[in-house]
Design a protein around this motif. Sequence first.
Motif, short mmCIF file in Angstrom:
data_model
loop_
_atom_site.label_atom_id
_atom_site.label_comp_id
_atom_site.label_asym_id
_atom_site.label_seq_id
_atom_site.Cartn_x
_atom_site.Cartn_y
_atom_site.Cartn_z
N MET A 90 0.86 -1.19 0.00
CA MET A 90 0.00 0.00 0.00
C MET A 90 0.89 1.23 0.00
O MET A 90 1.49 1.58 1.01
CB MET A 90 -0.90 -0.01 1.23
N VAL A 91 1.02 1.85 -1.14
CA VAL A 91 1.93 2.98 -1.28
C VAL A 91 1.15 4.28 -1.25
O VAL A 91 0.11 4.41 -1.87
CB VAL A 91 2.73 2.88 -2.60
N ALA A 92 1.66 5.25 -0.52
CA ALA A 92 0.97 6.53 -0.39
C ALA A 92 1.01 7.29 -1.71
O ALA A 92 1.97 7.23 -2.47
CB ALA A 92 1.60 7.36 0.71
N ASP A 93 -0.06 8.03 -1.99
CA ASP A 93 -0.13 8.92 -3.14
C ASP A 93 0.56 10.23 -2.78
O ASP A 93 0.15 10.93 -1.85
CB ASP A 93 -1.59 9.16 -3.50
N ALA A 94 1.59 10.58 -3.52
CA ALA A 94 2.36 11.78 -3.18
C ALA A 94 1.51 13.04 -3.26
O ALA A 94 1.84 14.06 -2.66
CB ALA A 94 3.55 11.90 -4.13
N HIS A 95 0.41 12.97 -4.03
CA HIS A 95 -0.44 14.14 -4.19
C HIS A 95 -1.68 14.08 -3.31
O HIS A 95 -2.49 15.00 -3.32
CB HIS A 95 -0.86 14.27 -5.67
N GLY A 96 -1.85 13.01 -2.56
CA GLY A 96 -3.01 12.85 -1.71
C GLY A 96 -2.66 13.08 -0.25
O GLY A 96 -1.55 13.53 0.09
N PRO A 97 -3.60 12.78 0.63
CA PRO A 97 -3.35 12.94 2.07
C PRO A 97 -2.17 12.09 2.53
O PRO A 97 -1.95 10.98 2.03
CB PRO A 97 -4.66 12.48 2.71
N GLN A 127 3.01 -3.48 6.13
CA GLN A 127 2.87 -2.28 5.32
C GLN A 127 4.20 -1.90 4.67
O GLN A 127 5.26 -2.10 5.24
CB GLN A 127 2.38 -1.11 6.18
N ASP A 128 4.10 -1.35 3.48
CA ASP A 128 5.27 -0.79 2.82
C ASP A 128 5.78 0.37 3.68
O ASP A 128 5.02 1.30 3.98
CB ASP A 128 4.85 -0.28 1.43
N HIS A 129 7.02 0.32 4.08
CA HIS A 129 7.55 1.35 4.98
C HIS A 129 7.71 2.70 4.29
O HIS A 129 8.03 3.70 4.96
CB HIS A 129 8.86 0.87 5.59
N ALA A 130 7.48 2.73 2.99
CA ALA A 130 7.45 4.01 2.28
C ALA A 130 6.03 4.54 2.13
O ALA A 130 5.79 5.54 1.45
CB ALA A 130 8.09 3.85 0.90
N GLY A 142 2.07 -2.04 22.25
CA GLY A 142 3.20 -2.95 22.11
C GLY A 142 4.27 -2.39 21.21
O GLY A 142 4.94 -1.42 21.53
N ARG A 143 4.43 -2.99 20.04
CA ARG A 143 5.43 -2.54 19.08
C ARG A 143 5.12 -1.13 18.59
O ARG A 143 3.96 -0.73 18.56
CB ARG A 143 5.47 -3.51 17.89
N SER A 144 6.16 -0.41 18.18
CA SER A 144 5.97 0.95 17.70
C SER A 144 6.66 1.13 16.35
O SER A 144 7.39 0.25 15.88
CB SER A 144 6.51 1.96 18.72
N GLY A 145 6.39 2.27 15.73
CA GLY A 145 7.01 2.56 14.45
C GLY A 145 6.64 1.54 13.39
O GLY A 145 5.54 0.99 13.37
N THR A 146 7.58 1.26 12.50
CA THR A 146 7.31 0.30 11.43
C THR A 146 7.11 -1.11 11.96
O THR A 146 6.42 -1.92 11.34
CB THR A 146 8.44 0.30 10.40
N ALA A 147 7.68 -1.42 13.12
CA ALA A 147 7.53 -2.76 13.70
C ALA A 147 6.08 -3.06 14.05
O ALA A 147 5.67 -4.22 14.09
CB ALA A 147 8.40 -2.89 14.94
N ALA A 148 5.28 -2.01 14.29
CA ALA A 148 3.88 -2.20 14.64
C ALA A 148 3.02 -2.49 13.41
O ALA A 148 1.88 -2.94 13.54
CB ALA A 148 3.34 -0.97 15.35
#
Length: 239
Positions: free
Chosen positions: A1-8, A27-30, A17-23
């Motif tokens: 699931m990649v974010a739209d650079a022009h969207g929200p 998900q695609d970390h980008a 528990g886990r935080s950041g990307t580990a949570a």
Amino acid sequence: MVADAHGPLRVFVHGSGRSGTAAWPAQDHAAGVFVAFDKDTPIEERVATLQAEHAGRPVVVFAHSIGAVPVALAAHGGILDIRALVLVEPALYDIARGESAIERHIAIHAEARAQAEQGDLRSFWAIVRPVMFGGPFAEEKWGAEESFAAQWARAELPWGHGIRRDALRGIPTLVVTGEWNEEYETIARRLVEEGAEHRVLSGAGHRAQDLPAFEAIATAFLASVGSGSGPRLVRTRGG
């Protein structure tokens, strides 16, 4: 699931528990910004951080468990311009007060916290461990679990923050639960009454976001935002 650079901007808010990307390992970390709060950060500071880092730009927020609490407070206060929400087993206990499953859970924790406040961390853990992590207190595991128990004894609870049932009204919201715990199903029903959509994705307990089907469900929901589709429940067996 990649974010739209022009969207929200997509903002991922973790639970206790886990935080950041580990949570959000699936998900695609980008895909967006992955929040990483310190475990002892109070709720009000989490709200302030979300405001400081993301106010002034439209966002789509993914939030898990207690992570939904600062998000709901920020949404209701108009702090963030939230265009859509994807909530995974949101711990919004305040909106479901009076329901038997909710009150039972809160009462259990009140009893446990009373033990901890009296200095009896073992008794606290004997009450909390079966409820939150499965399995009874075991003396032979206490040495390894004591510090974890102490962390839970001081962790902020997800209720008592004054979140109203209509806090998310008007924001397109998807709630994903695992149908393993009546508390989260009760909260989901309350959110559906306020206009949210609800999907059941079983097979991962409290972490539905770890299942392969989660991405498709979230993507389909975000694609349908503004389509006028009404609240509905679709049962999807994950894996």
